[in-house]
Design a protein around this motif. Structure first.
Motif, PDB file in Angstrom:
ATOM      1  N   GLY A  83      40.206  30.341  44.466  1.00  0.00           N
ATOM      2  CA  GLY A  83      41.326  29.492  44.874  1.00  0.00           C
ATOM      3  C   GLY A  83      42.468  29.442  43.887  1.00  0.00           C
ATOM      4  N   GLU A  84      42.288  30.077  42.729  1.00  0.00           N
ATOM      5  CA  GLU A  84      43.346  30.041  41.712  1.00  0.00           C
ATOM      6  C   GLU A  84      44.521  30.924  42.145  1.00  0.00           C
ATOM      7  OE1 GLU A  84      42.675  28.824  37.248  1.00  0.00           O
ATOM      8  OE2 GLU A  84      41.575  30.605  37.847  1.00  0.00           O
ATOM      9  N   GLU A  85      45.749  30.440  41.876  1.00  0.00           N
ATOM     10  CA  GLU A  85      46.957  31.212  42.186  1.00  0.00           C
ATOM     11  C   GLU A  85      47.310  32.076  40.980  1.00  0.00           C
ATOM     12  OE1 GLU A  85      49.956  28.424  43.418  1.00  0.00           O
ATOM     13  OE2 GLU A  85      48.938  28.020  45.328  1.00  0.00           O
ATOM     14  N   VAL A  86      47.501  33.365  41.218  1.00  0.00           N
ATOM     15  CA  VAL A  86      47.666  34.331  40.129  1.00  0.00           C
ATOM     16  C   VAL A  86      48.843  35.265  40.381  1.00  0.00           C
ATOM     17  CG1 VAL A  86      45.213  34.297  39.510  1.00  0.00           C
ATOM     18  CG2 VAL A  86      46.032  35.920  41.246  1.00  0.00           C
ATOM     19  N   TYR A  87      49.243  35.956  39.313  1.00  0.00           N
ATOM     20  CA  TYR A  87      50.239  37.039  39.436  1.00  0.00           C
ATOM     21  C   TYR A  87      49.854  38.153  38.490  1.00  0.00           C
ATOM     22  CZ  TYR A  87      53.138  35.448  35.339  1.00  0.00           C
ATOM     23  OH  TYR A  87      53.631  35.103  34.096  1.00  0.00           O
ATOM     24  N   TYR A  88      50.205  39.401  38.845  1.00  0.00           N
ATOM     25  CA  TYR A  88      49.711  40.561  38.100  1.00  0.00           C
ATOM     26  C   TYR A  88      50.434  41.821  38.568  1.00  0.00           C
ATOM     27  CZ  TYR A  88      47.307  41.108  42.524  1.00  0.00           C
ATOM     28  OH  TYR A  88      47.052  41.232  43.865  1.00  0.00           O
ATOM     29  N   ALA A  89      50.301  42.887  37.762  1.00  0.00           N
ATOM     30  CA  ALA A  89      50.884  44.182  38.135  1.00  0.00           C
ATOM     31  C   ALA A  89      49.835  45.157  38.645  1.00  0.00           C
ATOM     32  CB  ALA A  89      51.624  44.794  36.941  1.00  0.00           C
ATOM     33  N   GLY A  90      48.585  45.007  38.224  1.00  0.00           N
ATOM     34  CA  GLY A  90      47.534  45.886  38.722  1.00  0.00           C
ATOM     35  C   GLY A  90      47.375  47.166  37.915  1.00  0.00           C
ATOM     36  N   ASP A  91      46.644  48.101  38.485  1.00  0.00           N
ATOM     37  CA  ASP A  91      46.239  49.352  37.835  1.00  0.00           C
ATOM     38  C   ASP A  91      46.671  50.501  38.720  1.00  0.00           C
ATOM     39  OD1 ASP A  91      44.839  51.581  36.910  1.00  0.00           O
ATOM     40  OD2 ASP A  91      42.962  50.518  36.590  1.00  0.00           O
ATOM     41  N   ILE A  92      47.479  51.410  38.190  1.00  0.00           N
ATOM     42  CA  ILE A  92      48.024  52.502  39.002  1.00  0.00           C
ATOM     43  C   ILE A  92      46.948  53.459  39.512  1.00  0.00           C
ATOM     44  CG2 ILE A  92      48.482  54.132  37.125  1.00  0.00           C
ATOM     45  CD1 ILE A  92      51.191  54.699  38.519  1.00  0.00           C
ATOM     46  N   LYS A  93      45.772  53.444  38.901  1.00  0.00           N
ATOM     47  CA  LYS A  93      44.696  54.329  39.339  1.00  0.00           C
ATOM     48  C   LYS A  93      43.924  53.744  40.518  1.00  0.00           C
ATOM     49  CE  LYS A  93      42.223  56.378  36.150  1.00  0.00           C
ATOM     50  NZ  LYS A  93      41.359  56.568  34.947  1.00  0.00           N
ATOM     51  N   ARG A  94      44.202  52.474  40.863  1.00  0.00           N
ATOM     52  CA  ARG A  94      43.475  51.820  41.942  1.00  0.00           C
ATOM     53  C   ARG A  94      44.424  51.515  43.110  1.00  0.00           C
ATOM     54  NH1 ARG A  94      39.515  47.319  39.267  1.00  0.00           N
ATOM     55  NH2 ARG A  94      38.489  47.617  41.302  1.00  0.00           N
ATOM     56  N   PRO A  95      43.885  51.166  44.267  1.00  0.00           N
ATOM     57  CA  PRO A  95      44.750  50.802  45.399  1.00  0.00           C
ATOM     58  C   PRO A  95      45.699  49.669  45.043  1.00  0.00           C
ATOM     59  CG  PRO A  95      42.484  51.112  46.130  1.00  0.00           C
ATOM     60  CD  PRO A  95      42.456  51.175  44.635  1.00  0.00           C
ATOM     61  N   GLY A  96      46.907  49.743  45.597  1.00  0.00           N
ATOM     62  CA  GLY A  96      47.952  48.798  45.244  1.00  0.00           C
ATOM     63  C   GLY A  96      47.958  47.533  46.077  1.00  0.00           C
ATOM     64  N   SER A  97      49.088  46.831  46.022  1.00  0.00           N
ATOM     65  CA  SER A  97      49.194  45.482  46.592  1.00  0.00           C
ATOM     66  C   SER A  97      49.796  45.430  47.988  1.00  0.00           C
ATOM     67  CB  SER A  97      50.025  44.602  45.658  1.00  0.00           C
ATOM     68  OG  SER A  97      51.287  45.195  45.401  1.00  0.00           O
ATOM     69  N   ASN A  98      50.146  46.579  48.558  1.00  0.00           N
ATOM     70  CA  ASN A  98      50.736  46.571  49.904  1.00  0.00           C
ATOM     71  C   ASN A  98      49.634  46.459  50.958  1.00  0.00           C
ATOM     72  OD1 ASN A  98      53.186  46.872  48.650  1.00  0.00           O
ATOM     73  ND2 ASN A  98      53.384  49.050  49.113  1.00  0.00           N
ATOM     74  N   ALA A  99      48.923  45.350  50.899  1.00  0.00           N
ATOM     75  CA  ALA A  99      47.764  45.126  51.760  1.00  0.00           C
ATOM     76  C   ALA A  99      47.484  43.632  51.835  1.00  0.00           C
ATOM     77  CB  ALA A  99      46.547  45.862  51.193  1.00  0.00           C
ATOM     78  N   GLU A 100      46.538  43.260  52.714  1.00  0.00           N
ATOM     79  CA  GLU A 100      46.164  41.845  52.803  1.00  0.00           C
ATOM     80  C   GLU A 100      45.450  41.378  51.542  1.00  0.00           C
ATOM     81  OE1 GLU A 100      44.953  40.116  56.869  1.00  0.00           O
ATOM     82  OE2 GLU A 100      44.184  42.181  56.894  1.00  0.00           O
ATOM     83  N   PHE A 101      44.614  42.253  50.976  1.00  0.00           N
ATOM     84  CA  PHE A 101      43.839  41.912  49.795  1.00  0.00           C
ATOM     85  C   PHE A 101      43.912  43.046  48.778  1.00  0.00           C
ATOM     86  CE2 PHE A 101      41.937  39.631  53.329  1.00  0.00           C
ATOM     87  CZ  PHE A 101      41.750  38.353  52.817  1.00  0.00           C
ATOM     88  N   GLN A 102      43.725  42.701  47.506  1.00  0.00           N
ATOM     89  CA  GLN A 102      43.712  43.705  46.442  1.00  0.00           C
ATOM     90  C   GLN A 102      42.647  43.330  45.424  1.00  0.00           C
ATOM     91  OE1 GLN A 102      47.367  44.109  44.217  1.00  0.00           O
ATOM     92  NE2 GLN A 102      46.746  46.032  43.291  1.00  0.00           N
ATOM     93  N   VAL A 103      41.955  44.339  44.912  1.00  0.00           N
ATOM     94  CA  VAL A 103      40.951  44.125  43.876  1.00  0.00           C
ATOM     95  C   VAL A 103      41.561  44.487  42.527  1.00  0.00           C
ATOM     96  CG1 VAL A 103      38.711  44.883  42.978  1.00  0.00           C
ATOM     97  CG2 VAL A 103      39.027  44.517  45.436  1.00  0.00           C
ATOM     98  N   VAL A 104      41.435  43.572  41.561  1.00  0.00           N
ATOM     99  CA  VAL A 104      42.076  43.736  40.254  1.00  0.00           C
ATOM    100  C   VAL A 104      41.119  43.305  39.142  1.00  0.00           C
ATOM    101  CG1 VAL A 104      44.256  43.400  39.011  1.00  0.00           C
ATOM    102  CG2 VAL A 104      44.143  42.868  41.440  1.00  0.00           C
ATOM    103  N   ASP A 105      41.199  43.973  38.007  1.00  0.00           N
ATOM    104  CA  ASP A 105      40.455  43.608  36.803  1.00  0.00           C
ATOM    105  C   ASP A 105      40.937  42.238  36.306  1.00  0.00           C
ATOM    106  OD1 ASP A 105      39.512  43.356  34.181  1.00  0.00           O
ATOM    107  OD2 ASP A 105      40.004  45.405  33.608  1.00  0.00           O
ATOM    108  N   GLU A 106      40.008  41.304  36.109  1.00  0.00           N
ATOM    109  CA  GLU A 106      40.404  39.953  35.699  1.00  0.00           C
ATOM    110  C   GLU A 106      41.222  39.921  34.418  1.00  0.00           C
ATOM    111  OE1 GLU A 106      37.561  37.226  33.942  1.00  0.00           O
ATOM    112  OE2 GLU A 106      36.070  38.822  33.714  1.00  0.00           O
TER     113      GLU A 106
END
Length: 336
Positions: A83-106
């Motif tokens: 439930g925490e609200e977050v912001y991030y840039a992500g990892d270029i080697k993994r799927p990006g944010s143009n989706a309903e959900f994204q998996v990111v390293d904490e």
């Protein structure tokens, strides 16, 4: 889940954006799943999109700037909660944010500034990390030193946050490049002390302000367009930090006599190589969030294209490639 992917279209003989239903990515031990509420676009988006060709047809989810809500935790996640609200840039080697959900390293996810909405927050992560690392990790700028720092492409996404970080976190005099009336007004509103035209001689312009040159340069545009100009204006022992690959070879001998340095910044290095210090990106995002909550730094979203669709993302990429956008372009999450 729904996603907008880049995929090679043999009929058009190019990469196109398509809406698809795709499987959810599984979580690693230190991953979080985030429901994407808003995104912003960056040059990396269309650069990766352009790499999707016949030999590399995709599909690939683009997008490396997002804000959202944590909906699932990996087994060993310790720094974030459901439930925490977050912001991030992500990892270029993994799927990006143009989706309903994204998996990111904490360890590369920061808690969203409480006073920003999701679109405002999505305008910040990639550019904030890039600017912060350029200033403090690469140039190693002493926050108390009264240096002259030239920000090339001051009105762009990275320049817009770099100016603010310099003004709020250092004693530097900030000189930004801008040429159009609206971009000059924008960099001044962010705190730039002086503005120079990137199409004219830097040294001559800066000398009219009573300065003999600049101590450091943040180069957020193609180096080939500025390199000789920068070599002239850079003072002895100063450095150039570039975030863009040069379209042609650069004559490094121009930096030799003044013992100048040339440095590269790529904010994905820590996540790509899983460096032990990648938690620094979480830390710096939350440090900047504190300044945002105090009103010291403002979000840089300047154009809102509505919710994320094939059409709005295409428009965002087209606008970004003109090189004339100011600040960041943002979009909302995908409609359920």
């Amino acid at each position: 889940m729904k996603a907008i992917v880049s995929v090679y279209d043999p009929k058009e003989n190019k990469s196109v954006l398509r809406s698809l239903e795709i499987p959810m990515e599984p979580l690693g031990d230190h991953d979080v799943r985030v429901q994407v509420m808003a995104v912003s676009v960056n040059p990396v988006d269309y650069k990766v999109r352009n790499s999707i060709q016949k030999e590399n047809p995709g599909p690939r989810i683009l997008g490396w700037d997002a804000a959202g809500v944590v909906t699932e935790l990996g087994a060993k996640v310790s720094s974030l909660k459901l439930g925490e609200e977050v912001y991030y840039a992500g990892d270029i080697k993994r799927p990006g944010s143009n989706a309903e959900f994204q998996v990111v390293d904490e360890w590369i996810v920061g808690k969203k500034p409480k006073n920003l909405n999701f679109k405002e927050a999505a305008s910040l992560p990639l550019t904030t990390i890039t600017a912060y690392e350029s200033i403090f990790d690469k140039l190693k700028l002493d926050p108390l030193a009264k240096k002259n720092v030239l920000v090339v492409a001051g009105a762009g996404g990275v320049g817009s946050i770099a100016i603010q970080i310099l003004k709020q976190m250092t004693k530097a005099k900030v000189i930004a490049t801008a040429s159009r009336e609206e971009s000059v007004a924008w960099v001044k509103s962010l705190g730039a002390d002086l503005v120079v035209n990137p199409n004219k001689d830097y040294l001559e312009q800066i000398q009219t302000f009573g300065d003999g040159g600049v101590n450091e340069v943040l180069l957020f545009s193609d180096p080939k367009d500025h390199f000789e100009n920068l070599a002239k204006v850079l003072l002895p022992f100063g450095n150039i930090c570039s975030i863009v690959e040069s379209a042609s070879p650069l004559n490094m001998n121009l930096l030799k006599s003044k013992s100048n340095g040339y440095l590269n910044e790529f904010m994905f290095t820590r996540s790509m190589f899983q460096t032990e210090d990648r938690i620094r990106q979480k830390q710096l995002l939350e440090e900047i969030a504190g300044l945002v909550e105090k009103g010291k730094i403002i979000p840089t979203n300047q154009l809102d294209l509505g919710e994320m669709t094939e059409e709005s993302l295409n428009k965002a990429h087209e606008l970004l490639q003109t090189g004339k956008t100011i600040g960041k372009i943002v979009l909302g999450g995908m409609r359920k």
